[in-house]
Design a protein around this motif. Structure first.
Motif, PDB file in Angstrom:
ATOM      1  N   ALA A 285      39.323 -34.782   6.316  1.00  8.28           N
ATOM      2  CA  ALA A 285      39.221 -33.905   5.148  1.00  8.28           C
ATOM      3  C   ALA A 285      38.695 -32.525   5.526  1.00  8.28           C
ATOM      4  O   ALA A 285      39.058 -31.523   4.902  1.00  8.28           O
ATOM      5  CB  ALA A 285      38.321 -34.538   4.090  1.00  8.28           C
ATOM      6  N   LYS A 286      37.874 -32.466   6.551  1.00  9.00           N
ATOM      7  CA  LYS A 286      37.335 -31.195   7.048  1.00  9.00           C
ATOM      8  C   LYS A 286      38.355 -30.406   7.861  1.00  9.00           C
ATOM      9  O   LYS A 286      38.143 -29.229   8.149  1.00  9.00           O
ATOM     10  CB  LYS A 286      36.100 -31.461   7.919  1.00  9.00           C
ATOM     11  N   ARG A 287      39.463 -31.066   8.245  1.00  7.68           N
ATOM     12  CA  ARG A 287      40.493 -30.430   9.075  1.00  7.68           C
ATOM     13  C   ARG A 287      39.907 -29.966  10.400  1.00  7.68           C
ATOM     14  O   ARG A 287      40.044 -28.814  10.813  1.00  7.68           O
ATOM     15  CB  ARG A 287      41.140 -29.242   8.362  1.00  7.68           C
ATOM     16  N   VAL A 288      39.240 -30.893  11.094  1.00  5.10           N
ATOM     17  CA  VAL A 288      38.653 -30.594  12.395  1.00  5.10           C
ATOM     18  C   VAL A 288      39.272 -31.537  13.425  1.00  5.10           C
ATOM     19  O   VAL A 288      39.478 -32.723  13.137  1.00  5.10           O
ATOM     20  CB  VAL A 288      37.112 -30.747  12.361  1.00  5.10           C
ATOM     21  N   PRO A 289      39.629 -31.028  14.610  1.00  2.00           N
ATOM     22  CA  PRO A 289      40.185 -31.912  15.641  1.00  2.00           C
ATOM     23  C   PRO A 289      39.290 -33.125  15.861  1.00  2.00           C
ATOM     24  O   PRO A 289      38.071 -32.996  16.005  1.00  2.00           O
ATOM     25  CB  PRO A 289      40.242 -31.003  16.873  1.00  2.00           C
ATOM     26  N   LEU A 290      39.911 -34.299  15.906  1.00  2.89           N
ATOM     27  CA  LEU A 290      39.160 -35.553  15.865  1.00  2.89           C
ATOM     28  C   LEU A 290      39.573 -36.468  17.013  1.00  2.89           C
ATOM     29  O   LEU A 290      40.761 -36.732  17.220  1.00  2.89           O
ATOM     30  CB  LEU A 290      39.427 -36.253  14.522  1.00  2.89           C
ATOM     31  N   VAL A 291      38.568 -36.943  17.756  1.00  7.11           N
ATOM     32  CA  VAL A 291      38.794 -37.932  18.808  1.00  7.11           C
ATOM     33  C   VAL A 291      38.035 -39.198  18.426  1.00  7.11           C
ATOM     34  O   VAL A 291      36.813 -39.163  18.219  1.00  7.11           O
ATOM     35  CB  VAL A 291      38.321 -37.414  20.184  1.00  7.11           C
ATOM     36  N   LEU A 292      38.743 -40.306  18.312  1.00  8.30           N
ATOM     37  CA  LEU A 292      38.153 -41.597  17.962  1.00  8.30           C
ATOM     38  C   LEU A 292      37.816 -42.349  19.240  1.00  8.30           C
ATOM     39  O   LEU A 292      38.637 -42.451  20.152  1.00  8.30           O
ATOM     40  CB  LEU A 292      39.125 -42.401  17.100  1.00  8.30           C
ATOM     41  N   THR A 293      36.584 -42.873  19.301  1.00  6.89           N
ATOM     42  CA  THR A 293      36.084 -43.466  20.533  1.00  6.89           C
ATOM     43  C   THR A 293      35.530 -44.865  20.279  1.00  6.89           C
ATOM     44  O   THR A 293      34.931 -45.118  19.238  1.00  6.89           O
ATOM     45  CB  THR A 293      34.957 -42.608  21.130  1.00  6.89           C
ATOM     46  N   GLN A 294      35.737 -45.761  21.214  1.00  3.87           N
ATOM     47  CA  GLN A 294      35.038 -47.041  21.320  1.00  3.87           C
ATOM     48  C   GLN A 294      34.765 -47.708  19.961  1.00  3.87           C
ATOM     49  O   GLN A 294      33.636 -47.731  19.476  1.00  3.87           O
ATOM     50  CB  GLN A 294      33.735 -46.831  22.090  1.00  3.87           C
ATOM     51  N   PRO A 295      35.798 -48.272  19.344  1.00 10.04           N
ATOM     52  CA  PRO A 295      35.632 -48.885  18.028  1.00 10.04           C
ATOM     53  C   PRO A 295      34.841 -50.181  18.064  1.00 10.04           C
ATOM     54  O   PRO A 295      34.822 -50.893  19.069  1.00 10.04           O
ATOM     55  CB  PRO A 295      37.077 -49.156  17.601  1.00 10.04           C
ATOM     56  N   ILE A 296      34.178 -50.486  16.952  1.00 13.50           N
ATOM     57  CA  ILE A 296      33.685 -51.840  16.743  1.00 13.50           C
ATOM     58  C   ILE A 296      34.924 -52.739  16.648  1.00 13.50           C
ATOM     59  O   ILE A 296      35.863 -52.430  15.906  1.00 13.50           O
ATOM     60  CB  ILE A 296      32.851 -51.933  15.446  1.00 13.50           C
ATOM     61  N   PRO A 297      34.981 -53.838  17.395  1.00  7.67           N
ATOM     62  CA  PRO A 297      36.186 -54.680  17.378  1.00  7.67           C
ATOM     63  C   PRO A 297      36.518 -55.151  15.965  1.00  7.67           C
ATOM     64  O   PRO A 297      35.635 -55.416  15.153  1.00  7.67           O
ATOM     65  CB  PRO A 297      35.794 -55.858  18.277  1.00  7.67           C
ATOM     66  N   GLY A 298      37.810 -55.237  15.684  1.00  5.97           N
ATOM     67  CA  GLY A 298      38.239 -55.660  14.358  1.00  5.97           C
ATOM     68  C   GLY A 298      38.855 -54.509  13.606  1.00  5.97           C
ATOM     69  O   GLY A 298      39.789 -53.853  14.088  1.00  5.97           O
ATOM     70  N   CYS A 299      38.318 -54.222  12.425  1.00 14.28           N
ATOM     71  CA  CYS A 299      38.945 -53.228  11.563  1.00 14.28           C
ATOM     72  C   CYS A 299      38.901 -51.828  12.161  1.00 14.28           C
ATOM     73  O   CYS A 299      39.827 -51.034  11.949  1.00 14.28           O
ATOM     74  CB  CYS A 299      38.309 -53.238  10.172  1.00 14.28           C
ATOM     75  N   GLU A 300      37.855 -51.476  12.934  1.00 10.88           N
ATOM     76  CA  GLU A 300      37.802 -50.137  13.499  1.00 10.88           C
ATOM     77  C   GLU A 300      38.871 -49.929  14.569  1.00 10.88           C
ATOM     78  O   GLU A 300      39.385 -48.813  14.727  1.00 10.88           O
ATOM     79  CB  GLU A 300      36.409 -49.827  14.044  1.00 10.88           C
ATOM     80  N   GLN A 301      39.215 -50.972  15.294  1.00  9.65           N
ATOM     81  CA  GLN A 301      40.341 -50.884  16.234  1.00  9.65           C
ATOM     82  C   GLN A 301      41.619 -50.549  15.463  1.00  9.65           C
ATOM     83  O   GLN A 301      42.409 -49.692  15.874  1.00  9.65           O
ATOM     84  CB  GLN A 301      40.495 -52.200  16.982  1.00  9.65           C
TER      85      GLN A 301
END
Length: 372
Positions: A285-301
């Motif tokens: 929503a902020k329109r900022v470049p986003l890198v997703l890292t190391q999810p909690i296994p399950g829904c975050e993956q």
């Protein structure tokens, strides 16, 4: 109109979504009340469940992954799992709260409250309109054990997944995930940086959720070493162990809890976060470049895979790959703009308003979901 929003403090995402949809409704002259349903059983229950969730996800992620897979196996339409049974234990107290507040509709941003409301409909004759509000980019286990009038889901591309779990397609409304108003405002980057005394050419914001999940201390060190003239702001949440590991330097600035995350996003060239549904959506929503890292296994993956597949974020887990992705977004203006454009298509600016309008129509019983 009155709306009762039934949250649960398993992470801050559900509470943030509850507050966001509440504020959107209040902007339309509605009255809202947010209630943590686990506190109805006993005041300390909510805190214990929250602490248990944080402890398992931070210290035993593999165990949490097994629990998630077990949940997927035992969850089925009709509501026969042990989770459903536990959510009937506070149902009488919840019915008293509903009777006292007299809402026109009920909103459930967590499967716990959705199951409790389902039980009240079956056993207490509750007739009020009720909507589920999914806060992850997947159908997490146990949604299919609920029976509500509507399910607001994050994206149209998820309709098939939710329907495959046994939820009627006619009840699925792909309106998005609501975010709080501060994530819809934009402070000029240089102004935001001055307010936090950030002076480097490249600023990175690293977040591990309320539990400070992941190797964000190591990622911060690798980033500031690899990218000249950079600073990393690290949000530790409630993780005191992480805070103690991080020694403040000119390049690494640790924070405990802060209510200025939106401003920090304005200051950042790139935001790095574990793929929580709310924190990811706030950055989008902020329109900022986003890198997703190391999810909690399950829904975050699943969140990470879904968001990256739509171009709204980059998903990397290895620290070297994370640094490479951040470098590209920080130094290549074209790569950063591509993500921002994808984010605009993925999460429209009027998402909160559309959710509020739909809920008001649902409470009036004047409209079904017509969003395709």
């Amino acid at each position: 109109m009155r709306f009762l929003i039934l949250s649960t403090a398993t992470g801050e995402g559900h509470n943030s979504a509850s507050l966001a949809v509440g504020k959107a409704l209040e902007a339309r002259d509605c009255e809202t009340k947010v209630l943590d349903v686990l506190k109805l059983k006993k005041e300390s229950v909510s805190r214990r469940v929250s602490d248990l969730y944080a402890g398992i996800t931070v210290h035993s992620p593999r165990f949490f992954s097994k629990l998630y897979r077990i949940g997927e196996l035992i969850s089925s339409p009709g509501g026969h799992s042990p989770i459903y049974g536990l959510n009937t234990l506070y149902a009488d107290r919840l019915f008293e709260e509903i009777t006292r507040f007299r809402p026109d509709a009920i909103i459930c941003p967590h499967i716990f409250s959705a199951q409790a409301i389902t039980h009240l409909r079956r056993g207490h004759g509750l007739k009020l309109p009720a909507a589920g509000l999914a806060t992850d980019y997947t159908c997490i286990p146990f949604w299919e054990e609920s029976s509500l009038d509507s399910y607001i889901i994050p994206h149209a591309a998820l309709k098939q997944e939710f329907a495959s779990k046994g939820i009627s397609p006619e009840l699925l409304c792909p309106l998005g995930i609501p975010v709080q108003p501060e994530f819809l405002k934009h402070v000029p980057k240089e102004e935001a940086r001055r307010s936090f005394h950030l002076t480097a050419s490249h600023i990175f914001l690293l977040m591990g959720g309320s539990m400070g999940y992941g190797d964000i201390d190591r990622i911060a060190a690798a980033l500031t070493e690899a990218i000249p003239d950079s600073q990393a702001v690290v949000l530790c949440g409630n993780n005191q162990e992480l805070l103690h590991r991080l020694i403040p330097t000119e390049k690494i600035i640790p924070f405990t809890y802060t209510d200025r995350v939106a401003e920090l996003m304005d200051a950042a060239d790139v935001v790095l976060t574990k793929p929580g549904g709310l924190s990811s959506t706030e950055a989008i929503a902020k329109r900022v470049p986003l890198v997703l890292t190391q999810p909690i296994p399950g829904c975050e993956q699943r969140n990470a895979e879904f968001l990256s597949s739509h171009g709204a974020a980059v998903f990397r887990q290895d620290i070297k790959d994370i640094v490479s992705a951040v470098r590209e977004l920080a130094l290549d203006e074209g790569a950063a703009e591509n993500i921002k454009e994808a984010q605009k298509k993925f999460w429209p600016d009027d998402t909160n308003e559309r959710i509020a309008d739909y809920l008001i129509a649902l409470a009036s019983r004047t409209v079904g979901c017509k969003v395709q």
